[in-house]
Design a protein around this motif. Structure first.
Motif, PDB file in Angstrom:
ATOM      1  N   SER A 195      46.126  41.698  46.147  1.00 55.14           N
ATOM      2  CA  SER A 195      45.513  41.522  47.605  1.00 55.14           C
ATOM      3  C   SER A 195      43.870  41.833  47.371  1.00 55.14           C
ATOM      4  O   SER A 195      42.989  41.235  47.899  1.00 55.14           O
ATOM      5  CB  SER A 195      46.104  42.318  48.748  1.00 55.14           C
ATOM      6  N   SER A 196      43.480  43.066  46.844  1.00 54.11           N
ATOM      7  CA  SER A 196      42.140  43.640  46.626  1.00 54.11           C
ATOM      8  C   SER A 196      41.396  42.713  45.656  1.00 54.11           C
ATOM      9  O   SER A 196      40.138  42.320  46.138  1.00 54.11           O
ATOM     10  CB  SER A 196      42.257  44.854  46.015  1.00 54.11           C
ATOM     11  N   GLY A 197      41.970  42.083  44.741  1.00 50.31           N
ATOM     12  CA  GLY A 197      41.259  40.960  43.804  1.00 50.31           C
ATOM     13  C   GLY A 197      41.016  39.807  44.497  1.00 50.31           C
ATOM     14  O   GLY A 197      39.862  39.189  44.451  1.00 50.31           O
ATOM     15  N   LEU A 198      41.744  39.297  45.352  1.00 49.74           N
ATOM     16  CA  LEU A 198      41.799  38.154  46.298  1.00 49.74           C
ATOM     17  C   LEU A 198      40.510  38.269  47.236  1.00 49.74           C
ATOM     18  O   LEU A 198      39.476  37.337  47.500  1.00 49.74           O
ATOM     19  CB  LEU A 198      43.033  37.760  46.973  1.00 49.74           C
ATOM     20  N   LEU A 199      40.587  39.497  47.794  1.00 52.59           N
ATOM     21  CA  LEU A 199      39.549  40.130  48.880  1.00 52.59           C
ATOM     22  C   LEU A 199      38.323  39.884  48.068  1.00 52.59           C
ATOM     23  O   LEU A 199      37.262  39.307  48.876  1.00 52.59           O
ATOM     24  CB  LEU A 199      39.620  41.525  49.313  1.00 52.59           C
ATOM     25  N   MET A 200      37.887  40.285  47.177  1.00 57.96           N
ATOM     26  CA  MET A 200      36.741  40.023  46.370  1.00 57.96           C
ATOM     27  C   MET A 200      36.263  38.815  46.195  1.00 57.96           C
ATOM     28  O   MET A 200      35.194  38.265  46.170  1.00 57.96           O
ATOM     29  CB  MET A 200      36.653  41.131  45.159  1.00 57.96           C
ATOM     30  N   LEU A 201      37.352  37.777  45.652  1.00 64.45           N
ATOM     31  CA  LEU A 201      37.130  36.472  45.507  1.00 64.45           C
ATOM     32  C   LEU A 201      36.698  35.752  46.661  1.00 64.45           C
ATOM     33  O   LEU A 201      35.793  34.744  46.699  1.00 64.45           O
ATOM     34  CB  LEU A 201      38.091  36.026  44.598  1.00 64.45           C
ATOM     35  N   ILE A 202      37.201  36.103  47.936  1.00 60.57           N
ATOM     36  CA  ILE A 202      36.620  35.399  48.934  1.00 60.57           C
ATOM     37  C   ILE A 202      35.283  35.788  49.451  1.00 60.57           C
ATOM     38  O   ILE A 202      34.502  35.076  49.722  1.00 60.57           O
ATOM     39  CB  ILE A 202      37.883  35.875  49.954  1.00 60.57           C
ATOM     40  N   CYS A 203      35.235  37.084  49.368  1.00 53.94           N
ATOM     41  CA  CYS A 203      33.850  37.860  49.879  1.00 53.94           C
ATOM     42  C   CYS A 203      32.721  37.136  48.821  1.00 53.94           C
ATOM     43  O   CYS A 203      31.689  37.027  49.464  1.00 53.94           O
ATOM     44  CB  CYS A 203      33.644  39.320  49.825  1.00 53.94           C
ATOM     45  N   ALA A 204      33.065  36.960  47.615  1.00 51.39           N
ATOM     46  CA  ALA A 204      31.903  36.390  46.642  1.00 51.39           C
ATOM     47  C   ALA A 204      31.982  34.875  46.978  1.00 51.39           C
ATOM     48  O   ALA A 204      31.458  34.251  45.985  1.00 51.39           O
ATOM     49  CB  ALA A 204      32.325  36.935  45.470  1.00 51.39           C
ATOM     50  N   ASP A 205      32.686  34.204  47.630  1.00 49.93           N
ATOM     51  CA  ASP A 205      32.776  32.868  48.054  1.00 49.93           C
ATOM     52  C   ASP A 205      33.260  31.931  46.747  1.00 49.93           C
ATOM     53  O   ASP A 205      32.883  30.860  46.504  1.00 49.93           O
ATOM     54  CB  ASP A 205      31.282  32.435  48.519  1.00 49.93           C
ATOM     55  N   VAL A 206      33.950  32.636  45.954  1.00 50.09           N
ATOM     56  CA  VAL A 206      34.663  32.067  44.865  1.00 50.09           C
ATOM     57  C   VAL A 206      35.772  31.093  45.404  1.00 50.09           C
ATOM     58  O   VAL A 206      36.057  29.988  44.855  1.00 50.09           O
ATOM     59  CB  VAL A 206      35.147  32.981  43.764  1.00 50.09           C
ATOM     60  N   ILE A 207      36.339  31.630  46.379  1.00 53.04           N
ATOM     61  CA  ILE A 207      37.791  31.074  46.927  1.00 53.04           C
ATOM     62  C   ILE A 207      37.435  30.768  48.468  1.00 53.04           C
ATOM     63  O   ILE A 207      37.035  31.868  49.020  1.00 53.04           O
ATOM     64  CB  ILE A 207      39.097  31.819  46.391  1.00 53.04           C
ATOM     65  N   ARG A 208      38.000  29.857  49.298  1.00 53.89           N
ATOM     66  CA  ARG A 208      37.771  29.781  50.732  1.00 53.89           C
ATOM     67  C   ARG A 208      39.233  29.431  51.045  1.00 53.89           C
ATOM     68  O   ARG A 208      39.478  28.080  51.294  1.00 53.89           O
ATOM     69  CB  ARG A 208      36.760  28.676  50.950  1.00 53.89           C
ATOM     70  N   PRO A 209      40.019  30.460  51.408  1.00 51.50           N
ATOM     71  CA  PRO A 209      41.566  29.917  52.065  1.00 51.50           C
ATOM     72  C   PRO A 209      41.090  29.443  53.240  1.00 51.50           C
ATOM     73  O   PRO A 209      40.171  29.635  53.789  1.00 51.50           O
ATOM     74  CB  PRO A 209      41.995  31.347  52.169  1.00 51.50           C
ATOM     75  N   SER A 210      42.240  28.804  53.655  1.00 54.53           N
ATOM     76  CA  SER A 210      42.266  28.017  54.785  1.00 54.53           C
ATOM     77  C   SER A 210      42.170  28.826  56.102  1.00 54.53           C
ATOM     78  O   SER A 210      42.683  29.826  55.940  1.00 54.53           O
ATOM     79  CB  SER A 210      43.193  26.826  55.205  1.00 54.53           C
TER      80      SER A 210
END
Length: 227
Positions: free
Chosen positions: A132-147
């Protein structure tokens, strides 16, 4: 709706509310009116940060402003980022967003349960605790945009999201939004709804903080009520 359009709308409705008594309270907006005024963002699968290769993504999320001062916490997040990227790399796609969508993460009851085999490097082959921590960083860095639907339906994905987005993406705008939501009279009814408030804050990107302050000034009218 742009910041200027919103300001014009608010000023016009404020004048109406201060006019004859027959004007009364502004009726609540319907779902269709809100959808028309705030159309959903077109879903994309490609933008600069999601097109970066693995090395570039890692360098980006482990540097400022994403880097934490606490070494232990930073190492925990680094492991999470590496785990999520490693897992996503097993799926087809030209961008990380495409791989995320193909992975089936948003269709699963808990996306972390999809980690199997070499990706499940936790104790006894269980899911790593730092996913979850890793995904959080990828979202914040705009690497992934979950719906948005997935974020709303999967609470663990929202943990610390607002705080980290404010810390890493746009501290000034998030601070203005927080100040408005906690100190002003914003509700679901009336000429200035919470949704419009957020749109006004977003408008500062194009119109500057002065533009937002002008928009916000329309909230200081006597007909405002806490809903």
């Amino acid at each position: 709706m742009s910041g200027d359009e919103l300001l014009t709308s608010v000023q016009s409705e404020n004048q109406t509310a201060q006019g004859p008594a027959t004007a009364g309270r502004t009726p609540p907006r319907t779902a269709n009116q809100l959808k028309a005024g705030f159309p959903a963002r077109v879903q994309q699968t490609s933008w600069p940060s999601t097109c970066l290769d693995r090395t570039a993504v890692i360098e980006r999320v482990l540097a400022a402003p994403f880097k934490l001062n606490n070494t232990t916490s930073q190492n925990y997040r680094r492991k999470g980022v590496l785990a999520v990227l490693g897992w996503l790399s097993t799926f087809p796609g030209e961008t990380w967003q495409q791989r995320w969508e193909v992975s089936g993460a948003e269709e699963a009851k808990d996306w972390r349960e999809l980690f199997t085999g070499d990706c499940a490097d936790g104790p006894h082959g269980s899911q790593p605790p730092h996913l979850s921590s890793g995904l959080l960083m990828l979202i914040c860095a705009d690497v992934i945009r979950p719906s948005l639907l997935w974020l709303l339906s999967f609470p663990p994905a929202r943990r610390n999201l607002a705080f980290e987005m404010a810390r890493t993406r746009d501290a000034v705008t998030f601070s203005a939004m927080n100040d408005t939501c906690t100190t002003e009279q914003v509700g679901l009814l009336g000429p200035f709804t919470a949704v419009e408030c957020i749109d006004g804050v977003h408008g500062t990107v194009d119109h500057g903080i002065e533009g937002f302050q002008q928009i916000r000034a329309g909230m200081d009218q006597p007909h405002w009520q806490v809903r």
